[in-house]
Design a protein around this motif. Structure first.
Motif, PDB file in Angstrom:
ATOM      1  N   GLU A  17       0.827  -1.207   0.000  1.00 54.67           N
ATOM      2  CA  GLU A  17       0.000   0.000   0.000  1.00 54.67           C
ATOM      3  C   GLU A  17       0.864   1.261   0.000  1.00 54.67           C
ATOM      4  OE1 GLU A  17      -3.861  -1.872   2.345  1.00 54.67           O
ATOM      5  OE2 GLU A  17      -2.250  -0.921   3.479  1.00 54.67           O
ATOM      6  N   LYS A  18       1.979   1.228   0.721  1.00 51.34           N
ATOM      7  CA  LYS A  18       2.898   2.368   0.733  1.00 51.34           C
ATOM      8  C   LYS A  18       3.477   2.603  -0.658  1.00 51.34           C
ATOM      9  CE  LYS A  18       4.428   1.999   5.523  1.00 51.34           C
ATOM     10  NZ  LYS A  18       5.551   1.692   6.411  1.00 51.34           N
ATOM     11  N   ALA A  19       3.846   1.527  -1.337  1.00 46.58           N
ATOM     12  CA  ALA A  19       4.409   1.651  -2.675  1.00 46.58           C
ATOM     13  C   ALA A  19       3.383   2.223  -3.655  1.00 46.58           C
ATOM     14  CB  ALA A  19       4.911   0.293  -3.162  1.00 46.58           C
ATOM     15  N   LYS A  20       2.146   1.739  -3.574  1.00 45.99           N
ATOM     16  CA  LYS A  20       1.091   2.245  -4.457  1.00 45.99           C
ATOM     17  C   LYS A  20       0.804   3.715  -4.177  1.00 45.99           C
ATOM     18  CE  LYS A  20      -1.205  -2.196  -5.067  1.00 45.99           C
ATOM     19  NZ  LYS A  20      -2.374  -3.019  -4.716  1.00 45.99           N
ATOM     20  N   ALA A  21       0.748   4.080  -2.883  1.00 47.97           N
ATOM     21  CA  ALA A  21       0.489   5.477  -2.515  1.00 47.97           C
ATOM     22  C   ALA A  21       1.626   6.370  -3.004  1.00 47.97           C
ATOM     23  CB  ALA A  21       0.326   5.597  -1.000  1.00 47.97           C
ATOM     24  N   ALA A  22       2.861   5.933  -2.845  1.00 52.01           N
ATOM     25  CA  ALA A  22       4.011   6.719  -3.307  1.00 52.01           C
ATOM     26  C   ALA A  22       3.957   6.914  -4.822  1.00 52.01           C
ATOM     27  CB  ALA A  22       5.312   6.041  -2.904  1.00 52.01           C
ATOM     28  N   TRP A  23       3.604   5.867  -5.550  1.00 55.45           N
ATOM     29  CA  TRP A  23       3.508   5.939  -7.010  1.00 55.45           C
ATOM     30  C   TRP A  23       2.427   6.947  -7.425  1.00 55.45           C
ATOM     31  CZ3 TRP A  23       6.092   5.011 -11.206  1.00 55.45           C
ATOM     32  CH2 TRP A  23       5.449   4.954 -12.428  1.00 55.45           C
ATOM     33  N   LEU A  24       1.265   6.869  -6.779  1.00 54.41           N
ATOM     34  CA  LEU A  24       0.179   7.789  -7.115  1.00 54.41           C
ATOM     35  C   LEU A  24       0.546   9.237  -6.781  1.00 54.41           C
ATOM     36  CD1 LEU A  24      -2.867   5.678  -5.891  1.00 54.41           C
ATOM     37  CD2 LEU A  24      -2.318   6.265  -8.259  1.00 54.41           C
ATOM     38  N   ILE A  25       1.186   9.459  -5.634  1.00 56.65           N
ATOM     39  CA  ILE A  25       1.580  10.811  -5.242  1.00 56.65           C
ATOM     40  C   ILE A  25       2.639  11.355  -6.191  1.00 56.65           C
ATOM     41  CG2 ILE A  25       2.715  12.142  -3.410  1.00 56.65           C
ATOM     42  CD1 ILE A  25       1.236  10.227  -1.416  1.00 56.65           C
ATOM     43  N   ALA A  26       3.550  10.493  -6.628  1.00 56.33           N
ATOM     44  CA  ALA A  26       4.568  10.922  -7.596  1.00 56.33           C
ATOM     45  C   ALA A  26       3.913  11.315  -8.923  1.00 56.33           C
ATOM     46  CB  ALA A  26       5.590   9.811  -7.814  1.00 56.33           C
ATOM     47  N   ARG A  27       2.926  10.547  -9.369  1.00 55.38           N
ATOM     48  CA  ARG A  27       2.222  10.879 -10.613  1.00 55.38           C
ATOM     49  C   ARG A  27       1.465  12.194 -10.474  1.00 55.38           C
ATOM     50  NH1 ARG A  27      -1.263   6.176 -12.814  1.00 55.38           N
ATOM     51  NH2 ARG A  27      -1.494   7.663 -14.528  1.00 55.38           N
ATOM     52  N   MET A  28       0.859  12.423  -9.283  1.00 50.56           N
ATOM     53  CA  MET A  28       0.161  13.687  -9.050  1.00 50.56           C
ATOM     54  C   MET A  28       1.150  14.852  -9.107  1.00 50.56           C
ATOM     55  SD  MET A  28      -2.745  13.141  -6.165  1.00 50.56           S
ATOM     56  CE  MET A  28      -2.544  11.566  -5.409  1.00 50.56           C
ATOM     57  N   GLY A  29       2.328  14.657  -8.530  1.00 46.74           N
ATOM     58  CA  GLY A  29       3.348  15.702  -8.557  1.00 46.74           C
ATOM     59  C   GLY A  29       3.801  16.007  -9.972  1.00 46.74           C
ATOM     60  N   LYS A  30       3.967  14.969 -10.759  1.00 46.92           N
ATOM     61  CA  LYS A  30       4.382  15.153 -12.148  1.00 46.92           C
ATOM     62  C   LYS A  30       3.326  15.933 -12.926  1.00 46.92           C
ATOM     63  CE  LYS A  30       6.041  12.496 -16.097  1.00 46.92           C
ATOM     64  NZ  LYS A  30       6.287  11.160 -16.642  1.00 46.92           N
ATOM     65  N   ARG A  31       2.066  15.611 -12.685  1.00 41.93           N
ATOM     66  CA  ARG A  31       0.987  16.344 -13.356  1.00 41.93           C
ATOM     67  C   ARG A  31       0.911  17.784 -12.863  1.00 41.93           C
ATOM     68  NH1 ARG A  31      -4.292  12.373 -13.883  1.00 41.93           N
ATOM     69  NH2 ARG A  31      -3.268  10.700 -15.018  1.00 41.93           N
ATOM     70  N   ALA A  32       1.201  18.005 -11.581  1.00 43.78           N
ATOM     71  CA  ALA A  32       1.155  19.356 -11.025  1.00 43.78           C
ATOM     72  C   ALA A  32       2.212  20.242 -11.669  1.00 43.78           C
ATOM     73  CB  ALA A  32       1.348  19.311  -9.516  1.00 43.78           C
ATOM     74  N   ILE A  33       3.343  19.655 -12.011  1.00 39.18           N
ATOM     75  CA  ILE A  33       4.401  20.405 -12.688  1.00 39.18           C
ATOM     76  C   ILE A  33       3.922  20.874 -14.064  1.00 39.18           C
ATOM     77  CG2 ILE A  33       6.695  20.195 -13.746  1.00 39.18           C
ATOM     78  CD1 ILE A  33       7.408  18.320 -11.390  1.00 39.18           C
ATOM     79  N   ALA A  34       3.068  20.074 -14.695  1.00 44.84           N
ATOM     80  CA  ALA A  34       2.563  20.416 -16.027  1.00 44.84           C
ATOM     81  C   ALA A  34       1.667  21.658 -16.004  1.00 44.84           C
ATOM     82  CB  ALA A  34       1.802  19.241 -16.619  1.00 44.84           C
ATOM     83  N   GLY A  35       1.090  21.950 -14.859  1.00 44.77           N
ATOM     84  CA  GLY A  35       0.269  23.157 -14.759  1.00 44.77           C
ATOM     85  C   GLY A  35      -0.897  22.960 -13.812  1.00 44.77           C
ATOM     86  N   PRO A  36      -1.484  24.074 -13.369  1.00 46.51           N
ATOM     87  CA  PRO A  36      -2.570  23.995 -12.398  1.00 46.51           C
ATOM     88  C   PRO A  36      -3.893  23.497 -12.988  1.00 46.51           C
ATOM     89  CG  PRO A  36      -2.196  26.263 -13.030  1.00 46.51           C
ATOM     90  CD  PRO A  36      -1.114  25.450 -13.681  1.00 46.51           C
ATOM     91  N   ASP A  37      -4.032  23.506 -14.293  1.00 46.21           N
ATOM     92  CA  ASP A  37      -5.284  23.111 -14.925  1.00 46.21           C
ATOM     93  C   ASP A  37      -5.316  21.641 -15.343  1.00 46.21           C
ATOM     94  OD1 ASP A  37      -6.195  25.716 -14.649  1.00 46.21           O
ATOM     95  OD2 ASP A  37      -5.380  26.311 -16.595  1.00 46.21           O
ATOM     96  N   VAL A  38      -4.285  20.891 -15.013  1.00 42.00           N
ATOM     97  CA  VAL A  38      -4.205  19.485 -15.404  1.00 42.00           C
ATOM     98  C   VAL A  38      -5.125  18.659 -14.504  1.00 42.00           C
ATOM     99  CG1 VAL A  38      -2.686  17.493 -15.663  1.00 42.00           C
ATOM    100  CG2 VAL A  38      -1.865  19.767 -16.236  1.00 42.00           C
ATOM    101  N   TYR A  39      -5.891  17.755 -15.109  1.00 45.66           N
ATOM    102  CA  TYR A  39      -6.857  16.911 -14.404  1.00 45.66           C
ATOM    103  C   TYR A  39      -6.132  15.897 -13.521  1.00 45.66           C
ATOM    104  CZ  TYR A  39     -10.804  13.742 -13.769  1.00 45.66           C
ATOM    105  OH  TYR A  39     -11.784  12.956 -13.227  1.00 45.66           O
TER     106      TYR A  39
END
Length: 65
Positions: A17-39
């Motif tokens: 569960e920790k690994a899955k949560a870390a992966w999802l949070i990393a993906r969210m961070g990557k999308r956040a870098i793309a811009g504030p309007d990213v889904y």
């Protein structure tokens, strides 16, 4: 202002569960870098579902058999 919403207790996560949560949070961070309007709602829902499953698993383990 309304009354504050009580926070749900954070469950103890398994290694998987920790690994899955870390992966999802990393993906969210990557999308956040793309811009504030990213889904990001899809990833947030997956993380919420993961945490809810962990809460249920923990509650089930605490109940006597």
């Amino acid at each position: 202002m309304g009354a504050p919403v009580p926070a749900k207790p954070e469950p103890t996560l398994t290694a998987s569960e920790k690994a899955k949560a870390a992966w999802l949070i990393a993906r969210m961070g990557k999308r956040a870098i793309a811009g504030p309007d990213v889904y990001q709602e899809d990833l947030e829902k997956k993380l919420d579902r993961l945490m809810e499953t962990a809460r249920k698993r923990e509650a089930k383990a605490k109940t006597p058999r």
